[in-house]
Design a protein around this motif. Structure first.
Motif, short mmCIF file in Angstrom:
data_model
loop_
_atom_site.label_atom_id
_atom_site.label_comp_id
_atom_site.label_asym_id
_atom_site.label_seq_id
_atom_site.Cartn_x
_atom_site.Cartn_y
_atom_site.Cartn_z
N LEU A 1 25.99 41.92 30.04
CA LEU A 1 25.61 41.78 31.45
C LEU A 1 24.74 40.53 31.58
O LEU A 1 23.80 40.33 30.81
N TYR A 2 25.07 39.70 32.58
CA TYR A 2 24.34 38.45 32.84
C TYR A 2 23.91 38.41 34.30
O TYR A 2 24.60 38.93 35.17
N VAL B 1 21.23 39.49 30.51
CA VAL B 1 20.32 40.59 30.85
C VAL B 1 20.37 41.66 29.76
O VAL B 1 19.34 42.22 29.37
N ASN B 2 21.57 41.95 29.25
CA ASN B 2 21.70 42.98 28.23
C ASN B 2 23.01 42.79 27.46
O ASN B 2 24.04 42.51 28.05
N ASN C 1 26.04 52.26 31.58
CA ASN C 1 25.45 52.25 32.91
C ASN C 1 24.14 51.49 32.82
O ASN C 1 23.15 52.01 32.30
N TRP C 2 24.16 50.23 33.26
CA TRP C 2 22.95 49.44 33.27
C TRP C 2 22.12 49.86 34.48
O TRP C 2 22.60 49.79 35.62
N SER D 1 23.15 38.54 41.97
CA SER D 1 24.51 38.57 41.43
C SER D 1 24.48 38.77 39.92
O SER D 1 23.67 38.15 39.22
N TYR D 2 25.36 39.63 39.44
CA TYR D 2 25.50 39.89 38.02
C TYR D 2 26.97 39.70 37.62
O TYR D 2 27.88 39.97 38.42
N THR D 3 27.19 39.26 36.40
CA THR D 3 28.54 39.24 35.84
C THR D 3 28.54 40.07 34.56
O THR D 3 27.51 40.21 33.89
#
Length: 203
Positions: free
Chosen positions: A142-143, A149-150, A162-163, A172-174
């Motif tokens: 996850l970015y 991010v993780n 499940n983040w 915004s996340y990708t």
């Protein structure tokens, strides 16, 4: 009368042929194996050589001639080469090896947000479907716009993450997911974008 005598000299061949598997070797391959290379030697000469692949029936080969056009298939294989000499002494050599030439299949599953989705939430759920017999691990990434991010890597079998506790002020996340098999073959999902927004509060 004269008794006739005669003498004969004979030898007993108790030496077994030397048989040695050269290729394949006892290792792991990312391609289907089709060659069998070996060496044979015997001081008295050979009468027969033969081989088997994965316990199939015996197949004759001219002694010393390497084999092509075989098909190991996927998974574990055991191949044998045999030789016998003119005295009937038989010897053999075998090799066991492993093949996985199939790229893992991975796709998003039920509950995973579509690319470009806006969510009023502080979490992102991802579910994937994987087809791979020899899975080694799976990695969920996850970015946000500036950083990772993780990254979570699990041994075979995990299919969801499940983040939670994510910033949601129009952030915004990708994310994407990669599966790797025991020989290093890998496949990655498409990268999807999700935007987390604050939940609207009625005045």
């Amino acid at each position: 009368g004269n008794l006739g005598t005669s003498s004969r000299i004979f030898g007993i061949d108790t030496t077994y042929p030397l048989v040695s598997m050269i290729y394949p070797t006892n290792t792991r391959y990312t391609s289907v194996q089709s060659l069998l290379n070996y060496s044979v030697s015997d001081s008295r000469g050979f009468t027969n050589c033969w081989y088997t692949t994965n316990s199939t029936t015996n197949s004759s080969v001219s002694c010393g001639t390497n084999l092509t056009g075989l098909n190991s298939g996927q998974g574990s294989s055991t191949w044998y080469i045999y030789a016998n000499d003119t005295a009937g002494n038989v010897n053999s050599s075998k090799v066991t090896f492993f093949v996985d030439s199939v790229i893992p299949l991975i796709s998003y599953g039920v509950g995973t947000s579509s690319d470009g989705t806006n969510l009023s939430a502080t979490s992102i759920f991802v579910n994937v479907s994987v087809t791979e017999t020899n899975e080694a691990n799976i990695t969920f990434r996850l970015y946000n716009a500036t950083a990772n991010v993780n990254t979570s890597t699990y041994s075979a079998g995990t299919r969801t993450i499940n983040w939670t506790g994510l910033a949601n002020s129009n952030v915004s996340y990708t994310y994407n997911v990669t599966v790797v098999d025991t020989l290093g073959n890998s496949n990655t999902t498409q990268t999807r974008l999700v935007r987390l927004t604050l939940t609207d509060i009625a005045p």
